[in-house]
Design a protein around this motif. Structure first.
Motif, PDB file in Angstrom:
ATOM      1  N   ASN A  40       0.827  -1.211   0.000  1.00  0.00           N
ATOM      2  CA  ASN A  40       0.000   0.000   0.000  1.00  0.00           C
ATOM      3  C   ASN A  40       0.860   1.259   0.000  1.00  0.00           C
ATOM      4  OD1 ASN A  40      -2.345  -1.484  -0.002  1.00  0.00           O
ATOM      5  ND2 ASN A  40      -2.652  -1.352   2.204  1.00  0.00           N
ATOM      6  N   GLU A  43       2.072   1.791  -3.568  1.00  0.00           N
ATOM      7  CA  GLU A  43       1.022   2.316  -4.441  1.00  0.00           C
ATOM      8  C   GLU A  43       0.726   3.784  -4.136  1.00  0.00           C
ATOM      9  OE1 GLU A  43      -2.494  -0.089  -4.501  1.00  0.00           O
ATOM     10  OE2 GLU A  43      -1.493  -1.726  -5.551  1.00  0.00           O
ATOM     11  N   ARG A  46       3.451   5.874  -5.711  1.00  0.00           N
ATOM     12  CA  ARG A  46       3.310   5.988  -7.162  1.00  0.00           C
ATOM     13  C   ARG A  46       2.196   6.973  -7.528  1.00  0.00           C
ATOM     14  NH1 ARG A  46       4.126  -0.369  -8.736  1.00  0.00           N
ATOM     15  NH2 ARG A  46       6.375  -0.374  -8.443  1.00  0.00           N
ATOM     16  N   TYR A  47       1.109   6.947  -6.776  1.00  0.00           N
ATOM     17  CA  TYR A  47       0.007   7.876  -7.016  1.00  0.00           C
ATOM     18  C   TYR A  47       0.464   9.319  -6.766  1.00  0.00           C
ATOM     19  CZ  TYR A  47      -4.638   9.991  -6.525  1.00  0.00           C
ATOM     20  OH  TYR A  47      -5.741  10.790  -6.664  1.00  0.00           O
ATOM     21  N   ALA A 124      -0.180   1.958 -11.061  1.00  0.00           N
ATOM     22  CA  ALA A 124       0.136   0.701 -10.373  1.00  0.00           C
ATOM     23  C   ALA A 124      -0.808  -0.386 -10.870  1.00  0.00           C
ATOM     24  CB  ALA A 124       0.005   0.852  -8.864  1.00  0.00           C
ATOM     25  N   LYS A 127      -4.522   0.205 -11.913  1.00  0.00           N
ATOM     26  CA  LYS A 127      -5.046   1.423 -11.296  1.00  0.00           C
ATOM     27  C   LYS A 127      -4.634   2.640 -12.106  1.00  0.00           C
ATOM     28  CE  LYS A 127      -5.329  -0.447  -6.678  1.00  0.00           C
ATOM     29  NZ  LYS A 127      -5.071  -0.226  -5.276  1.00  0.00           N
ATOM     30  N   GLY A 146      -3.354   6.091  -3.191  1.00  0.00           N
ATOM     31  CA  GLY A 146      -3.150   5.256  -4.353  1.00  0.00           C
ATOM     32  C   GLY A 146      -3.686   3.859  -4.173  1.00  0.00           C
ATOM     33  N   SER A 147      -3.805   3.392  -2.950  1.00  0.00           N
ATOM     34  CA  SER A 147      -4.243   2.023  -2.701  1.00  0.00           C
ATOM     35  C   SER A 147      -5.756   1.916  -2.496  1.00  0.00           C
ATOM     36  CB  SER A 147      -3.522   1.483  -1.469  1.00  0.00           C
ATOM     37  OG  SER A 147      -3.766   2.325  -0.351  1.00  0.00           O
TER      38      SER A 147
END
Length: 155
Positions: A40, A43, A46-47, A124, A127, A146-147
């Protein structure tokens, strides 16, 4: 001295098989909890990186509009060819390509703010995040992680 050491070693015992198995089970439980949490975090990072790329694109567009005050819209391809060092995950076409993505652009709003619009950007797995008229304020106000969900839109 040798006899003293031998007597001390006779009293020492190693781990039993049960104790060793208990330690392994405890470590497995800790790993089962930690691995999804780390996923998580990756992610979310990355977001956040895609949001930072969008903010960098808006900053580059600010320079472009300062140099071209009569323009009100610029594609990310134009920004990538001189105003933006690295577009990151923001979609751009190859310079000179006939299939430039015209739906990836920054425009100057009547309020003077800049707004970015892009196609879906994968950050990701499956997503994605899409920017639709997203300003700096809207991007910074986005509290999504992001998760959390598969497809996000910042507008």
């Amino acid at each position: 001295m040798k006899k003293f050491i031998q007597n001390k070693l006779k009293d020492q015992k190693g781990l039993t098989l049960i104790e060793l198995l208990a330690v392994i089970v405890i470590l497995a439980i800790i790993a089962a909890i930690a691995i999804p949490a780390i996923g998580n975090i990756i992610e979310n990072s990355r977001y956040s990186a895609v949001k930072s790329d969008a903010l960098n694109t808006l900053s580059a567009a600010n320079i472009y509009f300062a140099e071209n005050p009569t323009k009100t819209k610029v594609t990310t391809s134009t920004l990538d060819s001189g105003y933006l060092d690295n577009a990151g995950k923001i979609p751009v076409a190859v310079v000179g390509s006939e299939t430039a993505p015209t739906n990836n652009f920054v425009e100057k709003l009547a309020s003077g703010d800049l707004a970015i619009s892009t196609t879906a950007i994968t950050y990701a797995g499956a997503k994605t995040v899409t920017f639709t008229g997203a300003t700096v304020t809207k991007i910074n106000a986005d509290e999504n992680k992001g998760s959390s969900s598969a497809n996000k839109t910042i507008n």
